[in-house]
Write an enzyme that holds these catalytic residues in place. Structure first.
Site, PDB file in Angstrom:
ATOM      1  N   LYS A   4      32.076  39.819  52.068  1.00 12.44           N
ATOM      2  CA  LYS A   4      31.143  40.733  51.417  1.00 12.44           C
ATOM      3  C   LYS A   4      29.708  40.218  51.447  1.00 12.44           C
ATOM      4  O   LYS A   4      28.840  40.728  50.749  1.00 12.44           O
ATOM      5  CB  LYS A   4      31.576  40.949  49.951  1.00 12.44           C
ATOM      6  CG  LYS A   4      32.944  41.607  49.827  1.00 12.44           C
ATOM      7  CD  LYS A   4      33.197  42.060  48.404  1.00 12.44           C
ATOM      8  CE  LYS A   4      34.228  41.208  47.722  1.00 12.44           C
ATOM      9  NZ  LYS A   4      34.556  41.693  46.364  1.00 12.44           N
ATOM     10  N   ARG A  55      41.028  42.576  36.574  1.00 11.67           N
ATOM     11  CA  ARG A  55      40.605  43.872  37.081  1.00 11.67           C
ATOM     12  C   ARG A  55      41.635  44.946  36.763  1.00 11.67           C
ATOM     13  O   ARG A  55      42.843  44.697  36.786  1.00 11.67           O
ATOM     14  CB  ARG A  55      40.413  43.820  38.608  1.00 11.67           C
ATOM     15  CG  ARG A  55      39.472  42.728  39.089  1.00 11.67           C
ATOM     16  CD  ARG A  55      38.044  42.903  38.585  1.00 11.67           C
ATOM     17  NE  ARG A  55      37.470  44.164  38.991  1.00 11.67           N
ATOM     18  CZ  ARG A  55      36.901  44.385  40.174  1.00 11.67           C
ATOM     19  NH1 ARG A  55      36.831  43.419  41.064  1.00 11.67           N
ATOM     20  NH2 ARG A  55      36.379  45.556  40.455  1.00 11.67           N
TER      21      ARG A  55
END
Ligand SMILES: [Zn+2]
Length: 258
Positions: free
Chosen positions: A58, A248
């Site tokens: 990323k 998450r």
């Protein structure tokens, strides 16, 4: 939100600035500089010519004839080159598009610029980032590499796949979609994954990244419409579990994910 699919789109967009020379870095949010002094970073950037646009996981990398500029997008960062954005602002639901959220700006000698617009300020800019801290690239991960990622850990498989130091590029949506497609429970400990499941999971990661890239983003998975309370599995109709794994929000089918 930006996972490797989105950052790859930013990389392609950033190819437009290869060959340009940085005249100034008028905006550098100290929050994302990892302790570096903004004035010192600015001084190092001025006069540097961008030589390439690369990506690792990323992380977007702009090697120059001086330092390598590393750009991170956090949860809400977007890249704008010459005022345009590759990825539709609508994707970031309701956050609008405020120039006040420009956290890093590279202004070029030809009058153009490159910006990171980031409402939540979780992205960053770093010179010569240590890329040896990143795991192998997820879009091309092999079964052998994945076996190393998972080896000898009691950590939940989802948490391991999100750990950029183990495997670079996947975020919450791609991991949930991949594990749903592979029929693997996100909360299962890594060392509970059988040797014959590893190549299946590696293939699922590569195929999911490739397919969602063609569809247009990490949010285009088959599980995506079911990421809501009370939703059912698009494959078999079982009510989905909503739980937290690796910090998450996670959606899991109790019927076909084991
Ligand atoms: Zn199911």
């Amino acid at each position: 939100m930006p996972e490797l699919i989105e950052v790859e789109a930013y990389r392609r967009q950033a190819e437009a600035v290869v060959g340009r020379t940085i005249a100034d870095a008028p905006v550098l949010d100290p929050l994302g500089l990892r302790g570096a002094d903004p004035a010192a970073v600015r001084a190092q950037l001025v006069g540097c010519r961008i030589e390439a646009a690369e990506r690792l996981g990323k992380l977007l990398l702009l090697p120059t004839d001086g330092p390598v500029v590393g750009l991170r997008f956090g949860m809400t960062g977007r890249l704008l080159v010459d005022g345009g954005a590759t990825i539709d602002g609508l994707l970031y639901g309701g956050q609008g598009d405020e120039p006040a959220w420009d956290r890093y700006v590279l202004a070029f000698t030809d009058g153009t610029d490159l910006r990171i617009r980031d409402p939540r300020r979780l992205g960053g800019l770093q010179l010569d980032p240590d890329t040896s801290r990143l795991g192998p690239e997820a879009s091309t991960v092999t079964a052998r590499q994945l076996a190393t990622v998972l080896a000898g850990s009691r950590t939940a498989v989802k948490a391991r796949l999100l750990d950029q130091a183990r495997l670079a590029g996947l975020g919450n949506l791609l991991v949930d979609e991949t594990l749903w497609r592979a029929g693997i429970d996100p909360a299962r400990p890594c060392d509970d994954i059988a040797p014959d499941e590893v190549p299946v999971l590696a293939r699922a990661i590569r195929a999911t990244v490739a397919e969602l890239t063609r569809r247009g983003g990490s949010h285009t998975g088959d599980l995506q419409p079911a990421r809501a309370r009370g939703a059912t599995c698009p494959r078999d109709g079982a009510p989905l579990d909503r739980l937290t794994v690796g910090g998450r929000t996670t959606y899991r089918c109790p019927r076909h994910q084991r």
